[in-house]
Motif scaffolding. Sequence first.
Motif, mmCIF file in Angstrom:
data_model
loop_
_atom_site.group_PDB
_atom_site.id
_atom_site.type_symbol
_atom_site.label_atom_id
_atom_site.label_comp_id
_atom_site.label_asym_id
_atom_site.label_seq_id
_atom_site.Cartn_x
_atom_site.Cartn_y
_atom_site.Cartn_z
ATOM 1 N N ALA A 287 5.940 5.176 7.657
ATOM 2 C CA ALA A 287 5.566 3.819 8.064
ATOM 3 C C ALA A 287 5.750 3.749 9.570
ATOM 4 O O ALA A 287 6.829 4.035 10.087
ATOM 5 N N ARG A 288 4.686 3.394 10.259
ATOM 6 C CA ARG A 288 4.709 3.347 11.722
ATOM 7 C C ARG A 288 4.904 1.906 12.159
ATOM 8 O O ARG A 288 4.042 1.066 11.923
ATOM 9 N N LEU A 289 6.032 1.640 12.804
ATOM 10 C CA LEU A 289 6.309 0.304 13.350
ATOM 11 C C LEU A 289 5.855 0.309 14.808
ATOM 12 O O LEU A 289 6.482 0.962 15.650
ATOM 13 N N GLY B 87 0.795 -1.215 0.000
ATOM 14 C CA GLY B 87 0.000 0.000 0.000
ATOM 15 C C GLY B 87 0.829 1.267 0.000
ATOM 16 O O GLY B 87 0.272 2.366 -0.057
ATOM 17 N N ILE B 88 2.148 1.159 0.071
ATOM 18 C CA ILE B 88 2.999 2.360 0.018
ATOM 19 C C ILE B 88 3.683 2.382 -1.334
ATOM 20 O O ILE B 88 4.351 1.423 -1.704
ATOM 21 N N LEU C 185 -2.138 -2.808 14.904
ATOM 22 C CA LEU C 185 -2.043 -3.605 13.681
ATOM 23 C C LEU C 185 -3.242 -3.375 12.764
ATOM 24 O O LEU C 185 -3.131 -3.520 11.544
ATOM 25 N N LEU C 186 -4.365 -3.030 13.380
ATOM 26 C CA LEU C 186 -5.593 -2.846 12.612
ATOM 27 C C LEU C 186 -5.819 -1.390 12.215
ATOM 28 O O LEU C 186 -6.778 -1.082 11.504
ATOM 29 N N ALA C 187 -4.937 -0.486 12.660
ATOM 30 C CA ALA C 187 -5.083 0.927 12.309
ATOM 31 C C ALA C 187 -4.895 1.097 10.802
ATOM 32 O O ALA C 187 -4.169 0.327 10.167
ATOM 33 N N PRO C 188 -5.549 2.121 10.222
ATOM 34 C CA PRO C 188 -5.389 2.346 8.782
ATOM 35 C C PRO C 188 -3.926 2.599 8.431
ATOM 36 O O PRO C 188 -3.240 3.339 9.148
#
Lengths: 210, 210, 210, 210
Positions: free
Chosen positions: A136-138, A128-129, A158-161
Amino acid sequence: MGTMGFDDAARALVETGRRLDFRGWAPATGGNYSARLDDGSIALTVSGRHKGRLTPADIMRVALDGTPLTPGKPSAETALHLAIYRLFPEANGVLHGHSPEAVGLSRAYPQAREWVFRGHEMLKIYPGIDTHEAQARLPIVDNSQDMAVIEAAVSPALLAPGAIPAYLIRSHGLYSWGASVAEAEHVLEATEWLIAAELAEIGFRNGAAR
Amino acid sequence: MGTMGFDDAARALVETGRRLDFRGWAPATGGNYSARLDDGSIALTVSGRHKGRLTPADIMRVALDGTPLTPGKPSAETALHLAIYRLFPEANGVLHGHSPEAVGLSRAYPQAREWVFRGHEMLKIYPGIDTHEAQARLPIVDNSQDMAVIEAAVSPALLAPGAIPAYLIRSHGLYSWGASVAEAEHVLEATEWLIAAELAEIGFRNGAAR
Amino acid sequence: MGTMGFDDAARALVETGRRLDFRGWAPATGGNYSARLDDGSIALTVSGRHKGRLTPADIMRVALDGTPLTPGKPSAETALHLAIYRLFPEANGVLHGHSPEAVGLSRAYPQAREWVFRGHEMLKIYPGIDTHEAQARLPIVDNSQDMAVIEAAVSPALLAPGAIPAYLIRSHGLYSWGASVAEAEHVLEATEWLIAAELAEIGFRNGAAR
Amino acid sequence: MGTMGFDDAARALVETGRRLDFRGWAPATGGNYSARLDDGSIALTVSGRHKGRLTPADIMRVALDGTPLTPGKPSAETALHLAIYRLFPEANGVLHGHSPEAVGLSRAYPQAREWVFRGHEMLKIYPGIDTHEAQARLPIVDNSQDMAVIEAAVSPALLAPGAIPAYLIRSHGLYSWGASVAEAEHVLEATEWLIAAELAEIGFRNGAAR
C-alpha cells in the motif's frame, strides 16, 4: 454508509472529533472533518474550534464549489476536502488528523514521495486489498499554504491504479476518506496504526542481538 | 469462569472490545473475540464492525464446526477461534487483538519462530508458571490468508509441554485464550505488557553508560 | 490523610485501581493496594482480580501480622505491604503497580542496586526534598518468590537517611507508600513520571546534533 | 475569550486539570493553572492538590501583586503566573504542565537556551504565525527555587520580537498562556504535540535506510 442528513452528519463528526482527540490526533484547533449530505452539499467542521469538544453548532454547510450555505468560517483546508469529493464520487466522508507519529515519519524522510507499507494484515482495511501480500503506497506531499498547490501535487498519486484512500502532507498531517464518515475513520485509524507498528518495529530492531 | 449463556457472553465480548480499543489494540475493524456457550456453540463478533463500538447485535453464534447458527457474516478468522476450542476443551474464551508493539516485534525478527520471555514476575499470569525464574515461549507463525496453513503451522507449538495460551501471527496480531473471556483478556494484557516492557528495556539500554 | 474506616478505604482502593489501570500499570491481575485502617488493621485487595475493575467486595482485612480478618485469599505479596506498615508507622497507604517502563529500566541495568534521579523539580514530591538540586535514590532489589528475601534485601535501603518512600523490584514492579492512599499514589505517579521523562531524555539524546 | 467571573474560571480550571491529567501532564500534585478575572484579580489552583481531581473549592483568588484574596495556600509558582499577567495585558489564562517529553527534551540538551520548531503546520497555532515556513523559538530556562531568578532569566526571551506564548523550565515543565484559558490550553497542547512529533521523527530516523 453513504450520504446522510445534516443532523446525523453533525453528530457523526462531533463523535469522530472526540475519538481522534482521545488518540492525541486533534491537538489545539487542529484537524477538520466533513461528510457529504443527501442533497450533495458538504457538512464541515468550522475553523478555530477544538475538535475534541465540538457541538453540532460547530458544523457548517458548504456547496461542492465551496460556497458557504450556513454562517461560519470554513477552514482554509475546505478546498482539500472538496477536491476529494469531486475526484471520488463514492467518497462520503473525509477526515484530516494530526498525529505526532505520521508527522515524525514525513520529516524523517524529507525527500520521500511516498511510504510503502508491505506485508501487513492491516492492509486489508484498504479497499481492493484482500491479502497481506500486497503493498500500500501512502503518498507524501510537501506542505503549502496554497491548497491548489497541494491538490495539484497529490492528485496524480490519488488517481494512480491501486491508490489507497489516504495521503500525508509533510510536517502537517494525514487525510483519509471513505464511503462514510465511519469508513474514513477506519482508514485513518489503520494508517496511523501501521505507522505506529513500523515505529515499534524500528525500536525492536535497535535491540539487536539478544 | 467457564461457559456462559448467550446474553452474558455478548455483554462480555462487547465490553472486552471497548477495553481493547481503549488500549489501541482494535484499530479500524480489526480483531475478533469469541466465547464458548453453555450449549457448546460459540458466540463470536461479526466481521466488518469496529470492535470498540460493538452492540450485542454484533455478536453471532456458530457451531464448533463453523456452521452459522444465527444470521451474520462470521470473520474469516473464525476457523482459528474454533481450532483453539477444539484443541483445548478447557478454553472458553478466545481473543485476537492488534497492537503496534506485538506486530513491530514480529517484523523486527522476521525469521523468529518464537519470542522467549525470561525472568518476569508477570510470567506468573500464565497457567502452570509460579515463579519468575521461568521461560515463557510465545510462538510466532507467519501470516497466511489460508487459515488452515496458520493452524497447521502453529498447532505443534501450542501443544508442546509448557506452552502458554497465546501465539503471535507475524505482521498481524496476537491470539490468546483462557478458561473464560476474562482470563483470555488477562493473558492478552499480560503478553502485550511483556512486549511493551521489553521495548522499554531496549530504550533504556540505548541510554548506555550513565 | 491518615487512617480510614473500612468503607472509605475500600472506595479509595477501588478508585486507585481504576486510575492505575487507565495508566497501563495494572495489567491482567497484577498489582495490589492497601490502606491502614483506624483500628490498626489493614484493608487489602484480594488476589486474582483485575485491579481496574475492583468492587468493595474485592477488599479484605488482615491484621498487621498477616492474619486474615475477613474471608478471601490475601495476595502472596501481603507480606511486603505489612513490612512497610511495620517499618513506617506514618505510612497509611501502600501501592504496588506494574509499568512497562519501570520494569524495562530495572532489566536494562541488571546489576544496578538503585536508580538515582537528579535535578528534577518533580523530586519535591518526595517527603523532605524541597529543591530540584537534590538526588533521590530509588532502591532496586532482585525479585524473589520468597517475600522475606525481598524484605531483607530492601529494608536497609529503605531505612537509609534520605530514602524515598518507594522501591523497585527488578522485572516485577514498583512499591510506593505515604501518609494516605492518595499520597502513596502521588509517589507512584511521580516516580513513574520520572522514569518516563528519563526514557524520553534518552530518545532525544539519540537525535544527536541538530 | 477574555476575562471571566470566578465561577466560570473555577470550572474552566477544574476541567483543564482533568484534560491535562488525562494526557499524563499532571502527575502527583504537579502543575498549576490560573485565569484573569473580570475584576483584574487572578483565580489560581491551590498548592498540594492533584490537578486531575480538582473541585471549584481548590481554586483561590490572589491580587495581581500576589496578595491572597481568599483562604488557601497559593503555589510557590504563583509569582511566575503573575509575571506573565503583568508582562502581557492580553493574557487571561496561564497553564503550567509537566510532560515527560518536554522535560526529557530539556535535559537531553542541557546547554540549550531554546528549542526551535521549523516547518510545522502546527506552528500556525501560535499568534502571528500564518505559515509553516516559519520558526518558533521555545525559550528554555534553567530551573531555580527562586522564582525571581527564573522570571529575570526568561523575560527577555518572552519579550523578543516573534516570541511565542510559552517557555520551558529545564527538568521542570512548560508554561503557556493565551487570551483565555482555552487558548492557553491550545498553546500547551500544540507545543507538547510538536515535541512529541520531533521525538517520533528521531525514532523514524533511527530506522535509517529501508
